[in-house]
Design a protein around this motif. Sequence first.
Motif, PDB file in Angstrom:
ATOM      1  N   ASN A 299       0.837  -1.210   0.000  1.00 48.99           N
ATOM      2  CA  ASN A 299       0.000   0.000   0.000  1.00 48.99           C
ATOM      3  C   ASN A 299       0.866   1.252   0.000  1.00 48.99           C
ATOM      4  O   ASN A 299       0.560   2.246  -0.671  1.00 48.99           O
ATOM      5  N   ILE A 300       1.959   1.200   0.761  1.00 51.96           N
ATOM      6  CA  ILE A 300       2.869   2.346   0.826  1.00 51.96           C
ATOM      7  C   ILE A 300       3.525   2.568  -0.540  1.00 51.96           C
ATOM      8  O   ILE A 300       3.639   3.702  -1.026  1.00 51.96           O
ATOM      9  N   LEU A 301       3.964   1.461  -1.178  1.00 55.11           N
ATOM     10  CA  LEU A 301       4.581   1.593  -2.501  1.00 55.11           C
ATOM     11  C   LEU A 301       3.586   2.151  -3.516  1.00 55.11           C
ATOM     12  O   LEU A 301       3.954   2.939  -4.395  1.00 55.11           O
ATOM     13  N   ALA A 302       2.322   1.728  -3.398  1.00 58.72           N
ATOM     14  CA  ALA A 302       1.297   2.160  -4.351  1.00 58.72           C
ATOM     15  C   ALA A 302       0.986   3.650  -4.224  1.00 58.72           C
ATOM     16  O   ALA A 302       0.574   4.295  -5.203  1.00 58.72           O
ATOM     17  N   THR A 303       1.184   4.202  -3.032  1.00 58.49           N
ATOM     18  CA  THR A 303       0.853   5.611  -2.801  1.00 58.49           C
ATOM     19  C   THR A 303       2.087   6.504  -2.744  1.00 58.49           C
ATOM     20  O   THR A 303       1.966   7.712  -2.573  1.00 58.49           O
ATOM     21  N   ASN A 304       3.272   5.917  -2.870  1.00 55.41           N
ATOM     22  CA  ASN A 304       4.504   6.709  -2.778  1.00 55.41           C
ATOM     23  C   ASN A 304       5.375   6.389  -3.992  1.00 55.41           C
ATOM     24  O   ASN A 304       6.119   5.409  -4.000  1.00 55.41           O
ATOM     25  N   GLU A 305       5.282   7.210  -5.009  1.00 53.13           N
ATOM     26  CA  GLU A 305       5.968   6.943  -6.268  1.00 53.13           C
ATOM     27  C   GLU A 305       7.489   6.869  -6.140  1.00 53.13           C
ATOM     28  O   GLU A 305       8.126   5.972  -6.718  1.00 53.13           O
ATOM     29  N   LYS A 309       9.651   3.539  -7.253  1.00 55.54           N
ATOM     30  CA  LYS A 309      10.724   3.535  -8.258  1.00 55.54           C
ATOM     31  C   LYS A 309      12.029   2.978  -7.680  1.00 55.54           C
ATOM     32  O   LYS A 309      12.704   2.149  -8.311  1.00 55.54           O
ATOM     33  N   ALA A 310      12.372   3.458  -6.477  1.00 57.74           N
ATOM     34  CA  ALA A 310      13.622   3.023  -5.846  1.00 57.74           C
ATOM     35  C   ALA A 310      13.590   1.524  -5.553  1.00 57.74           C
ATOM     36  O   ALA A 310      14.580   0.806  -5.781  1.00 57.74           O
ATOM     37  N   TYR A 311      12.465   1.043  -5.053  1.00 55.62           N
ATOM     38  CA  TYR A 311      12.348  -0.378  -4.686  1.00 55.62           C
ATOM     39  C   TYR A 311      12.512  -1.281  -5.901  1.00 55.62           C
ATOM     40  O   TYR A 311      13.262  -2.269  -5.855  1.00 55.62           O
ATOM     41  N   TYR A 312      11.860  -0.973  -6.997  1.00 60.45           N
ATOM     42  CA  TYR A 312      11.936  -1.857  -8.158  1.00 60.45           C
ATOM     43  C   TYR A 312      13.263  -1.729  -8.908  1.00 60.45           C
ATOM     44  O   TYR A 312      13.693  -2.679  -9.585  1.00 60.45           O
ATOM     45  N   LEU A 313      13.943  -0.618  -8.760  1.00 59.59           N
ATOM     46  CA  LEU A 313      15.318  -0.528  -9.268  1.00 59.59           C
ATOM     47  C   LEU A 313      16.217  -1.468  -8.471  1.00 59.59           C
ATOM     48  O   LEU A 313      17.073  -2.164  -9.033  1.00 59.59           O
ATOM     49  N   LYS A 314      16.018  -1.475  -7.159  1.00 56.72           N
ATOM     50  CA  LYS A 314      16.794  -2.383  -6.302  1.00 56.72           C
ATOM     51  C   LYS A 314      16.524  -3.842  -6.668  1.00 56.72           C
ATOM     52  O   LYS A 314      17.447  -4.677  -6.728  1.00 56.72           O
ATOM     53  N   GLU A 315      15.257  -4.161  -6.932  1.00 57.21           N
ATOM     54  CA  GLU A 315      14.880  -5.535  -7.271  1.00 57.21           C
ATOM     55  C   GLU A 315      15.503  -5.992  -8.586  1.00 57.21           C
ATOM     56  O   GLU A 315      15.801  -7.175  -8.754  1.00 57.21           O
TER      57      GLU A 315
END
Length: 417
Positions: A299-305, A309-315
């Motif tokens: 939910n936090i990722l969905a509401t915090n662009e 972006k940072a999380y999926y770059l890390k992934e």
Amino acid sequence: MYHHLNIDDMNSSFLYHAFGVKGYHYHATAYKDSAIFLKLKPDTPQKCRCPHCGSENVIRYGKQYRDIHNLPIGGKQTYLSLTIQRFQCKDCEKVYQADIPFTHGSVSYTYRFSRYVLDLLRLGMTIKDVALHLGVGWDMVKDIHKSHLKQKYSHVSIKKVKRIGIDEFAVRKGHVYKTIVVDLDTGHIVYVGEGKGSDALDDFWKKVKRQGAKIELITSDMSAAYIYSAITNAPDATHVFDKFHVVKLVHEAVDKVRRSIWRQETDLEKRDLIKGTRWMLLSKNLDKFDDKQKERFHNILATNEPLFKAYYLKEDIDQIWMQPNKKEAEKQLQYWCDRAKESKLPEMVKCANSLLSHRTGILAWYDAKVTNAILEGTNNKIKVLKRKAYGYRDDEYFKLLLLGLHDTTVKELAKND
């Protein structure tokens, strides 16, 4: 056939086989403070030769008395009370004392006692445990161990070393560092340098040249100091920037994004939510978190662009090392860096620029698929050693512990409980 010995012969035989005593014979026994004192007298030498000039023109010159720690008997501390003959050379006039063949120098313990201490360390006892068990000072046990390590590891041969890993670790708080060089084929530390600059490796490269070692492969982090040192001293070696440190750089950038968002957020409830996402953001496996935590995180990722972006770059960073060849890996690295720049997140843009400037070493993994995994394991052992340390104020001893990390008297100390 049994040989009948007189009492003096029997005593000398027992002293030799039980305690390694030579050149002395039993005289008497005394008891003091729950300790046993075996009083010994020297056998009369047939010839006395001056150790300084070689002359046999020597005379007796008084006596000296010493109590030396011996192997315990029946759980009691045992000492050898020695009467040591002193001599004077009539030719060079120097005074010396008779050699004690079952100890060395001015130490206060026998060879057999020191071997027993080392055996206890091999069984996994700490220095403090051994000292308490034997009723001696911590320093004595440490000195015995240090002497053993010094004899074996003060001059480590690196003639056959071809592949090395370089890393640094903090000795203690206050930015005090040491640099270690590990033989990637054996896992042994072969060098310990002071600090984490390029000069920390100067003595290592001198040793490489002196012993004629041929370094073919180097792994390290992206430290400018290590890059400069490698290029200067081993220009023909393949230099691979360790995957672990590349990923760590990305993780640090992601966490900086999180902290930046946290500082800018004015809603206290949202600040708490962002603060609580750190471990989930950096985790490689969300399955270890419960459903409620995972739902909140998504939910936090969905509401915090920015966090999204940072999380999926890390992934996606691991994709660089999952390509069929080096050419495809270079395309993947460029693609990742382009996406990082398009995110317009300053922390990720800076990270992308750093990766591009170090692309040669990152992609060198496809030339030699090695990592610093051995060094990470070594660093974990070092952390355990530091935690179990009773104040390693003796820097030489700590360095010897590192060089002898694989020694049977050390590796039990470096095991995690």
